[in-house]
Design a protein around this motif. Structure first.
Motif: not given
Length: 219
Positions: A159, A136, A198, A43, A132
């Motif tokens: 998140y 998330y 993802e 990441d 993304c």
């Protein structure tokens, strides 16, 4: 709204994501540290390219307000998230360099973004970066609801319980819904592919997958 239809169009992928052992174990605190750090290493690399993609998306918009929004989001990705990554490595007594850089799927995700960056089509870029944000946020919400206090709580709260992050996602979805001329069929294909990446990000991290034949890192 287009943003809602796109999100509904990946419900099958999202279901597999939240049921994945990586996230199930992250939520209950039992995830192996090595798998988590492997994920953070990928990441960390991905965010460098993702933040560049956000900046280019903003420039391609031709709209100063949108450009400034993406610049803020890119800055947050670099400062806040990368700082959290580095803090976890320090906390666990490890280094970024201890882990293989860019397994096949994370490198493929970056190449997917680079492809759209080079084409400089704002509408395509907008859709490519959206999952993304959205996934998330939605993963964070699910994990936060059933979270057990653990060393991973900070990541989940980032998140799943952050007004700032929620606002960023809402801003992004607002731009999608206010942008005219988006080909919905094409947008769905791009959105689903990014969502698949993802899923694979967590899947390959759980298995700590790297290239075969001793190939390691970027050329």
């Amino acid at each position: 709204m287009l943003s809602e239809r796109l999100r509904k169009g990946v419900e099958d992928i999202f279901g597999e994501i939240v049921r994945h052992p990586f996230l199930v174990e992250l939520q209950n605190g039992s995830l192996d540290r090595e798998k988590f750090l492997f994920y953070l290493r990928q990441d960390h690399y991905y965010l460098q390219e993702y933040s560049r993609t956000l900046l280019i998306t903003g420039v391609c918009s031709g709209n100063q307000e949108v450009e400034e929004m993406f610049a803020r989001h890119a800055t947050d990705a670099i400062k806040t998230e990368k700082m959290m990554h580095e803090d976890y490595f320090r906390r666990f007594g490890r280094r970024l360099e201890d882990f293989a850089l860019s397994p096949p799927w994370s490198e493929a995700y970056v190449n997917f973004l680079v492809y759209f960056r080079e084409r400089r089509d704002f509408r395509d870029l907008l859709i490519a970066v959206a999952p993304c944000y959205v996934i998330y946020r939605d993963v964070g919400r699910v994990l936060y609801k059933g979270m057990r206090e653990s060393e991973y709580s900070e990541w989940i709260e980032k998140y799943g319980h952050s007004e700032q992050f929620e606002k960023s996602v809402e801003e992004l979805e607002g731009v999608i819904d206010s942008t005219s001329g988006i080909d919905e069929e094409r947008a769905m294909k791009i959105y689903r592919k990014a969502s698949m990446f993802e899923y694979k990000f967590w899947d390959t991290s759980y298995r700590m997958e790297t290239y075969p034949f001793g190939i390691n890192g970027l050329i």
